[in-house]
Design a protein around this motif. Structure first.
Motif, PDB file in Angstrom:
ATOM      1  N   LEU A 141     -10.387  -8.450   7.300  1.00 51.16           N
ATOM      2  CA  LEU A 141     -10.157  -6.913   7.005  1.00 51.16           C
ATOM      3  C   LEU A 141      -8.833  -6.394   7.467  1.00 51.16           C
ATOM      4  O   LEU A 141      -8.435  -5.755   6.732  1.00 51.16           O
ATOM      5  N   ALA A 142      -8.315  -7.015   8.434  1.00 50.39           N
ATOM      6  CA  ALA A 142      -7.056  -6.500   8.833  1.00 50.39           C
ATOM      7  C   ALA A 142      -6.075  -7.092   7.724  1.00 50.39           C
ATOM      8  O   ALA A 142      -5.093  -6.261   7.490  1.00 50.39           O
ATOM      9  N   THR A 145      -6.558  -4.578   4.822  1.00 54.89           N
ATOM     10  CA  THR A 145      -5.626  -3.407   5.153  1.00 54.89           C
ATOM     11  C   THR A 145      -4.172  -3.499   5.027  1.00 54.89           C
ATOM     12  O   THR A 145      -3.346  -2.418   4.301  1.00 54.89           O
ATOM     13  N   ARG A 148      -3.338  -4.054   0.725  1.00 55.90           N
ATOM     14  CA  ARG A 148      -4.292  -3.206  -0.068  1.00 55.90           C
ATOM     15  C   ARG A 148      -3.955  -3.701  -1.740  1.00 55.90           C
ATOM     16  O   ARG A 148      -4.835  -3.502  -2.198  1.00 55.90           O
ATOM     17  N   LEU A 204     -12.646  -0.337   9.611  1.00 54.57           N
ATOM     18  CA  LEU A 204     -11.797  -0.847   8.596  1.00 54.57           C
ATOM     19  C   LEU A 204     -12.690  -1.114   7.144  1.00 54.57           C
ATOM     20  O   LEU A 204     -11.946  -0.412   6.173  1.00 54.57           O
ATOM     21  N   ARG A 207     -12.754   2.658   5.603  1.00 55.23           N
ATOM     22  CA  ARG A 207     -11.588   3.024   5.128  1.00 55.23           C
ATOM     23  C   ARG A 207     -11.209   2.644   3.781  1.00 55.23           C
ATOM     24  O   ARG A 207     -10.918   3.172   2.850  1.00 55.23           O
ATOM     25  N   LEU A 208     -11.535   1.197   3.656  1.00 49.97           N
ATOM     26  CA  LEU A 208     -11.166   0.575   2.208  1.00 49.97           C
ATOM     27  C   LEU A 208     -12.329   0.936   1.242  1.00 49.97           C
ATOM     28  O   LEU A 208     -12.249   0.957   0.195  1.00 49.97           O
ATOM     29  N   ARG A 211     -11.985   4.323  -0.685  1.00 47.67           N
ATOM     30  CA  ARG A 211     -10.859   4.200  -1.581  1.00 47.67           C
ATOM     31  C   ARG A 211     -11.671   3.384  -2.906  1.00 47.67           C
ATOM     32  O   ARG A 211     -11.686   3.819  -4.016  1.00 47.67           O
TER      33      ARG A 211
END
Length: 378
Positions: A141-142, A145, A148, A204, A207-208, A211
Motif C-alpha cells: 500500500l505504501a 500511494t 498512484r 492508506l 485514502r486510495l 479516489r
C-alpha cells in the motif's frame, strides 16, 4: 491470542488416528495444498491460449521480453529497500523481541505457550504469520500511494481495491471491539504493533479507495457487488469459529467475512488482469503487486491450514461455532493464493512482448465486463 485461545479451550493430546483415517487425511491435505498450483496451471493455460490466438492473427509468436521486464523492476528500488527493512526488523523482533500479546499469569498458560513456541521455533507462534502478512500489506500500500498513477493503470484499481478496503475495515473493527485476549495476536510481532499495522493499512486503503470510488464507472452494476457481498456475509455467519466464545459469535463472523471478502478481491484482481485488451506495460508497481500479493496471501493461507494442529479441511471439535468454518476458511485461503498465482502467471508473460523496450498504453477494464467475468469465477 488466536492460537492461545484455541489451545486454552482444547488442551488435550491429539487423538490417535486409524491407518485408513491417516491416509484419507493425507489425501485431503495434498488436495488442498495443490489448489494454488492448480491456479498457476490455469493461468499458464489461459496464457498459452491467448498467445496462440495472437500468433494466429499477427503471424509472429509471442514472447517474454526479459529486458523490458527488468526495466520495470529497476525502478522498484524504494520498494525493495522497504521490503528489506521490514524483513530485517521482523528478524530482529523474532530473535530478540519479547511477547507483545496479553501477559500470561498462570502456570497452565505458561505451559501452553511453551508448547506453542516449541512448535514454532522461528516464529514463536503461528500468529506471527498474520503479523508478517500485515507487514507485507503495508509495503504494497505504501508503493501504491507513492505510485498512484501506476496504481490507477493496474488491475488492483477499482473493485479489487474497494474490496480490500472493506476487508481492512473488517479487520480493524474486529481488533477494536474484541477483548484483549481475543483476535489480538501474540508473539513479538503481535499486540499493539500488529494493531498499528492494521490501522495504517486501513488508513492508506481509505485514502486510495475514496479516489477509486469517485472514479468508479457510474454504469457499473452495483447490484452484483451487493449480492456477492451479501452471499459472503451469509456464508460467514453460517460458517464461523468459536474463538470469541458463546456470547461473541459476531466476532467470529467478522473474522470469516474478512477472509471471504479478500477472496472476492482476488477473483476481481484476476479478472482485471485477464480482461485487459492488450498486454500493456503498466509500470513497476503492477509487477510489484503481482509478485507480492501471492506471497502475502500465502502467509494467511498457511496460518489457516497449519495453525490448529489438525489436518486440512478437518473440523476441530470445540472450536466450531457454526457450520464448517475450517473447510470454508482454508479453501478460501488456498483459493486466494491460486487466483493471485494465476494472475501473476498471466501478467509476467503478457505484460511485455517479444519486442523489448516497447510499451503500449494501459487499457482500462470496463466494470460491467469485469462483473460479467466475476459471475463465472465466483
Amino acid at each position: 491470542s488466536i492460537i492461545y485461545r484455541y489451545r486454552h479451550h482444547l488442551h488435550r493430546p491429539p487423538a490417535a488416528m486409524e491407518p485408513a483415517g491417516i491416509a484419507a487425511a493425507q489425501q485431503t491435505s495434498d488436495w488442498v495444498l495443490s489448489m494454488p498450483l492448480v491456479g498457476l496451471a490455469v493461468g499458464v493455460w489461459l496464457l498459452e491460449q491467448r498467445r496462440r490466438s495472437q500468433a494466429a492473427v499477427s503471424g509472429t509468436p509471442g514472447g517474454i521480453g526479459l529486458k523490458a521486464l527488468g526495466q520495470e523492476f529497476r525502478g522498484l528500488g524504494p520498494e525493495l529497500l522497504g521490503l528489506a527493512t521490514l524483513a530485517a526488523a521482523a528478524c530482529v523482533a523474532l530473535a530478540w523481541g519479547s511477547d507483545k500479546g496479553v501477559p500470561i499469569v498462570d502456570s497452565e498458560g505458561d505451559q501452553l505457550m511453551d508448547e506453542i513456541r516449541a512448535e514454532w521455533p522461528l516464529l514463536t507462534t503461528a500468529d506471527s504469520l498474520l503479523a508478517l502478512q500485515a507487514m507485507l500489506r503495508i509495503a504494497l500500500l505504501a508503493s501504491a500511494t507513492l505510485r498512484r498513477s501506476e496504481l490507477e493503470a493496474s488491475p488492483l484499481w477499482g473493485d479489487p481495491l474497494l474490496l480490500l478496503l472493506l476487508a481492512a475495515s473488517l479487520r480493524a473493527s474486529l481488533l477494536a471491539i474484541s477483548p484483549a485476549d481475543v483476535y489480538h495476536l501474540d508473539g513479538p510481532l503481535g499486540g499493539p504493533l500488529n494493531s498499528a499495522f492494521e490501522v495504517v493499512s486501513f488508513a492508506l486503503l481509505a485514502r486510495l479507495g475514496a479516489r477509486a470510488l469517485r472514479q468508479r464507472a457510474p454504469r457499473a452494476p452495483w447490484p452484483f457487488s451487493m449480492v456477492a457481498l451479501a452471499i459472503a456475509a451469509v456464508v460467514a455467519v453460517l460458517n464461523r469459529l468459536a474463538i470469541g466464545g458463546p456470547q461473541a459469535g459476531h466476532l467470529d463472523a467478522l473474522f470469516s467475512l474478512a477472509q471471504l471478502v479478500e477472496l472476492l478481491a482476488a477473483a476481481a484482481f484476476l479478472a482485471r488482469t485477464a480482461l485487459a485488451a492488450e498486454p500493456p506495460l503498466r509500470g513497476g508497481f503492477c509487477s510489484f503487486a503481482h509478485a507480492l500479493l501471492p506471497a502475502q496471501q500465502l502467509l494467511g493461507a498457511y496460518f489457516l491450514l497449519a495453525a490448529w494442529g489438525s489436518k486440512p479441511l478437518e473440523e476441530v471439535e470445540g472450536l466450531v461455532g457454526e457450520g464448517y468454518p475450517f473447510k470454508v476458511l482454508q479453501l478460501a485461503g488456498a483459493a486466494q493464493v491460486g487466483l493471485y498465482l494465476a494472475a501473476a502467471a498471466w501478467h509476467f508473460s503478457t505484460a511485455v512482448g517479444s519486442k523489448t523496450g516497447s510499451a503500449s498504453p494501459a487499457v482500462a477494464v470496463d466494470d460491467s465486463v469485469l462483473h460479467r467475468a466475476l459471475i463465472v469465477q465466483v
